[in-house]
Design an enzyme around this catalytic site. Structure first.
Site, PDB file in Angstrom:
ATOM      1  CE  LYS A 199      13.218 -11.981  -9.512  1.00 13.11           C
ATOM      2  NZ  LYS A 199      13.759 -11.680  -8.288  1.00 13.11           N
ATOM      3  CB  CYS A 244      -0.945   0.079   1.186  1.00 12.91           C
ATOM      4  SG  CYS A 244      -2.114  -1.249   1.273  1.00 12.91           S
ATOM      5  CD1 TRP A 298      -0.069  -6.321  -2.976  1.00  8.19           C
ATOM      6  CD2 TRP A 298      -0.478  -6.873  -0.853  1.00  8.19           C
ATOM      7  NE1 TRP A 298       0.270  -7.640  -2.804  1.00  8.19           N
ATOM      8  CE2 TRP A 298       0.026  -8.010  -1.512  1.00  8.19           C
ATOM      9  CE3 TRP A 298      -0.814  -6.985   0.496  1.00  8.19           C
ATOM     10  CZ2 TRP A 298       0.215  -9.231  -0.877  1.00  8.19           C
ATOM     11  CZ3 TRP A 298      -0.635  -8.205   1.133  1.00  8.19           C
ATOM     12  CH2 TRP A 298      -0.114  -9.312   0.434  1.00  8.19           C
ATOM     13  CG  HIS A 358      17.566 -37.715  -3.839  1.00  7.72           C
ATOM     14  ND1 HIS A 358      17.781 -39.033  -3.543  1.00  7.72           N
ATOM     15  CD2 HIS A 358      18.793 -37.139  -3.897  1.00  7.72           C
ATOM     16  CE1 HIS A 358      19.079 -39.253  -3.394  1.00  7.72           C
ATOM     17  NE2 HIS A 358      19.718 -38.115  -3.616  1.00  7.72           N
ATOM     18  CE  LYS A 389      11.529  -3.415  -5.608  1.00  7.53           C
ATOM     19  NZ  LYS A 389      12.026  -4.739  -5.997  1.00  7.53           N
ATOM     20  NE  ARG A 402       4.644   1.588   0.079  1.00  8.40           N
ATOM     21  CZ  ARG A 402       5.623   1.350   0.919  1.00  8.40           C
ATOM     22  NH1 ARG A 402       6.857   1.558   0.549  1.00  8.40           N
ATOM     23  NH2 ARG A 402       5.385   0.899   2.126  1.00  8.40           N
ATOM     24  CD  GLU A 455      16.385 -13.917  -7.162  1.00 14.04           C
ATOM     25  OE1 GLU A 455      15.822 -14.410  -6.169  1.00 14.04           O
ATOM     26  OE2 GLU A 455      16.032 -12.818  -7.643  1.00 14.04           O
ATOM     27  CD  GLU A 502       9.581 -12.431  -7.600  1.00 19.53           C
ATOM     28  OE1 GLU A 502       9.515 -11.970  -6.463  1.00 19.53           O
ATOM     29  OE2 GLU A 502      10.558 -12.207  -8.354  1.00 19.53           O
ATOM     30  CG  ASN A 513       1.340   0.526   4.335  1.00 13.61           C
ATOM     31  OD1 ASN A 513       1.050  -0.658   4.175  1.00 13.61           O
ATOM     32  ND2 ASN A 513       2.585   0.962   4.330  1.00 13.61           N
ATOM     33  N   GLY A 514      -0.974  -1.162   6.364  1.00 10.06           N
ATOM     34  CA  GLY A 514      -0.683  -2.013   7.520  1.00 10.06           C
ATOM     35  C   GLY A 514      -1.868  -2.912   7.807  1.00 10.06           C
TER      36      GLY A 514
HETATM   37  C1  G6P Z   1       8.768  -8.951  -1.641  1.00  9.74           C
HETATM   38  C2  G6P Z   1       9.368  -8.516  -2.957  1.00  9.74           C
HETATM   39  C3  G6P Z   1      10.623  -9.328  -3.236  1.00  9.74           C
HETATM   40  C4  G6P Z   1      11.598  -9.189  -2.093  1.00  9.74           C
HETATM   41  C5  G6P Z   1      10.961  -9.556  -0.751  1.00  9.74           C
HETATM   42  C6  G6P Z   1      11.856  -9.157   0.416  1.00  9.74           C
HETATM   43  O1  G6P Z   1       8.276 -10.240  -1.740  1.00  9.74           O
HETATM   44  O2  G6P Z   1       8.427  -8.682  -4.008  1.00  9.74           O
HETATM   45  O3  G6P Z   1      11.220  -8.870  -4.427  1.00  9.74           O
HETATM   46  O4  G6P Z   1      12.706 -10.000  -2.317  1.00  9.74           O
HETATM   47  O5  G6P Z   1       9.724  -8.856  -0.585  1.00  9.74           O
HETATM   48  O6  G6P Z   1      11.927  -7.765   0.435  1.00  9.74           O
HETATM   49  P1  G6P Z   1      13.126  -6.910   0.999  1.00  9.74           P
HETATM   50  O7  G6P Z   1      12.751  -5.490   0.673  1.00  9.74           O
HETATM   51  O8  G6P Z   1      13.165  -7.159   2.471  1.00  9.74           O
HETATM   52  O9  G6P Z   1      14.365  -7.340   0.326  1.00  9.74           O
END
Ligand code: G6P
Length: 614
Positions: free
Chosen positions: A491, A2, A75, A510, A609, A27, A487, A494, A101-102
């Site tokens: 990606k 948010c 969000w 396994h 984010k 956000r 990772e 996501e 926000n929260g």
């Molecule tokens: C969210 C974002 C990710 C990020 C994660 C941790 O899920 O979409 O891209 O890696 O939070 O966030 P931070 O800001 O603590 O790295």
């Protein structure tokens, strides 16, 4: 999670609020809204489901006048994304509007009490409960907005950054924070409010970051005053926003994510400069100079992080254990915070976070501090909550990351962890001077080598077209490259919504091997010299089952290249530095597959984010 914006001053608020919402859209972006008090003293609230652009279209024929206003991009936590659940929320009598926000954790019990007093609710949100509660206290005690907000917040359990305006006082915004970020921008006779500094930078460079449990009273005539929820005055130093507008715009790229992938050579150069000397003979961190006794003599490191930052932490573990011979544990912050961790003297907790605001990571830090650990932060966002609540730390200096899928922050985190491991090893003498110099010289070449990898963008784009319709992907890697596989899979998930899993290559037999058939693309990061033969065997096993293999190899490797279906070549570097190179084609692969599928790569569905809620 948010985004919040507020404005009070001489200008029309709405255009400033909308621009701010665009900046904060990373956000959350499932619905958005604005609220202004116009010159006739009417409090208007306009909301729309969807992105900020949908809200703008909705506002076309509305009265958006007014020099005071608040705005929100959501969000969803409580209640589906829809117009009714979008913020701002009105109080029952329509005198107050509020953005939040929260999460208000005790919203259900507060709501029941308000229902007993005759209040009704239009939305399913926790936020509406808060605005009603504030109105309830305002009317009950016939008080001003500030007193009502303070009374209400003493009843609230949870996390919040809020801003509220009152039709009866068009000269004031009241804002408050607990565990969710909030910044107040100070202009000339005008004031701004935002979840981070990006919406402010166009108007002012002066900012105050609210601390937990604080309220800002922003008055058109009297300026800004800060106090605790209990009413004690607070003095705040004004900070300077050190942010260039270009850094938060797309700069000719079609997406922020692509821009951020291509920025990595410069970002990593910035990250290293001032830490590694130009001739690559030494590495220094001011935090190690200042807190060397704690860090260099650590008995154990515990890395806490979430998402991509957790993957960087896994690479950090290998780096620190290999170079410094200190044991390292890596924990998901969300698990660590509810565990009963054994923390003893000499333990150092490293918290890694791009945003510096992740709720779980903040809670993990709090627990670690309570248990007596020294906490070190590796953070991108300057002045963020995590940067402020750790004992020491290092910024990664890669600039604002706007694309929701993390790219340059990941390589920045790995670069800092690499330099940190080498610096600690130097102090502990677990590395010789020759080894250190060799490692640093290799590291200094990484930006140029990433440039070389980026030249394969077009090839990777055409390769991606082949895989647009894949339903599953497997990513394999070993040693330093195992987190790279995780990772890479993250990606792809996501932004393309293709199911993908990362495994240590040898674990394939396994279980995951059962999934392999002609429909299954497997990305293998195969740069390890030490385990080369073993990875080659894994590839043979996949090919024997008709799996399609995309191998990331070192340039000149014609053994693996002959066996696999597609090859992406990397320049040669030291074994421990391949994650910095191998991540790049995997970022590009995910990006191009998502583009082929027509997905919104910068704002993928359901994600945010900055995850400021649990
Ligand atoms: C969210 C974002 C990710 C990020 C994660 C941790 O899920 O979409 O891209 O890696 O939070 O966030 P931070 O800001 O603590 O790295």
């Amino acid at each position: 999670m948010c985004g919040i914006v507020g404005y009070i001053g001489k200008q029309q608020a709405c255009p400033i609020l909308l621009k701010g919402l665009h900046r904060l859209e990373y956000r959350g972006y499932d619905s958005a809204g604005v609220s202004m008090i116009n010159n006739s003293g009417e409090l208007n609230v306009f909301k729309a489901k969807g992105k900020v652009a949908d809200l703008e279209a909705f506002l076309a024929d509305k009265d958006i006048s007014g020099t005071i206003g608040i705005a929100h991009t959501r969000w969803a936590t409580h209640g589906v994304p829809c117009q009714v659940n979008a913020h701002p929320h009105f109080s029952s009598s329509g005198i107050l509007s509020l953005i939040h926000n929260g999460i208000i954790e005790n919203y259900a019990s507060l709501k029941n009490k308000l229902i007993e007093k005759g209040y009704t609710f239009a939305s399913e949100t926790d936020t509406e409960v808060l605005v009603q509660l504030i109105e309830y206290y305002k009317l009950k005690y016939n008080s001003d907005l500030l007193s009502a907000v303070r009374r209400a917040l003493t009843q609230v359990i949870g996390a919040y950054a809020i801003a509220v305006i009152d039709r009866e006082n068009p000269d004031e915004i009241i804002a408050a924070r607990k565990s969710s970020p909030l910044a107040v921008g100070l202009g000339d006779d005008e004031y701004f409010l935002a979840s981070d500094a990006t919406p402010l930078v166009e108007y002012t460079h002066k900012v105050v970051y609210l601390e937990d449990g604080e309220i800002a009273v922003i008055n058109r005539h009297n300026g800004v005053h800060f106090m605790t929820i209990q009413g004690e005055e607070v003095d705040h130093e004004v900070s300077e926003i050190n942010l260039d507008l270009g850094a938060i715009e797309k700069g000719g790229y079609s997406h922020f994510m692509l821009k951020e992938i291509f920025e990595q050579p410069d970002c990593l150069y910035n990250c290293m400069s001032g830490r590694i000397n130009v001739d690559g003979t030494d590495v220094r961190f001011s935090s190690i100079t200042d807190f060397g006794d704690k860090i260099v003599n650590a008995r154990r490191f515990i890395i806490v992080a979430c998402g991509t930052s957790w993957h960087a932490g896994l690479i950090g573990k290998s780096l620190i254990e290999n170079f410094c011979r200190i044991p390292v544990e890596v924990a998901y912050a969300s698990e660590f915070r509810y565990s009963n961790p054994v923390i003893s003297e000499g333990d150092v907790v490293i918290a890694i976070s791009q945003s510096g605001e992740t709720a779980d990571t903040l809670a993990a830090i709090e627990l670690a501090r309570k248990n007596g650990a020294f906490v070190y932060g590796i953070v991108n966002s300057v002045g963020s909550s995590i940067a402020r609540c750790t004992h020491a730390g290092s910024y990664i200096h890669v600039g604002p990351e706007i694309g929701v899928a993390s790219t340059k922050a990941f390589t920045g985190q790995v670069t800092v962890l690499t330099m940190l491991a080498l610096c600690i090893a130097k102090e502990r003498k677990t590395i010789t001077n020759e080894e250190l110099e060799k490692a640093l010289k290799e590291l200094l070449q990484i930006p140029d080598k990433i440039r070389e990898v980026l030249e394969q963008n077009d090839n990777i784009a055409s390769l991606s077209r082949t895989f647009t319709y894949a339903h599953n992907f497997i990513y394999l890697g070993r040693g330093y490259n195992y987190p790279v596989a995780l990772e890479g899979a993250l990606k792809l998930k996501e932004i393309s919504y293709i199911h993908a899993e990362g495994y240590p290559a040898a674990e394939m037999k396994h279980g995951p091997i059962a999934l392999i058939d002609a429909e299954m693309p497997v990305v293998v990061v195969a740069t390890n010299k030490a385990l080369y033969e073993k990875i080659l065997s894994n590839i043979q096993e996949i090919k024997a089952r008709q799996g399609r293999v995309i191998a990331v190899v070192v340039k000149g490797d014609d053994t693996i290249s002959k066996v696999v279906d597609y090859v992406i070549e990397l320049p040669e570097t030291a074994e421990f530095l391949y994650p910095l190179l191998a991540s790049i084609p995997l970022q590009l692969l995910a990006y191009h597959i998502a583009i082929c599928k027509g997905k919104d790569v910068d704002q993928p569905r359901n994600l945010a984010k900055s995850v400021t809620v649990e």
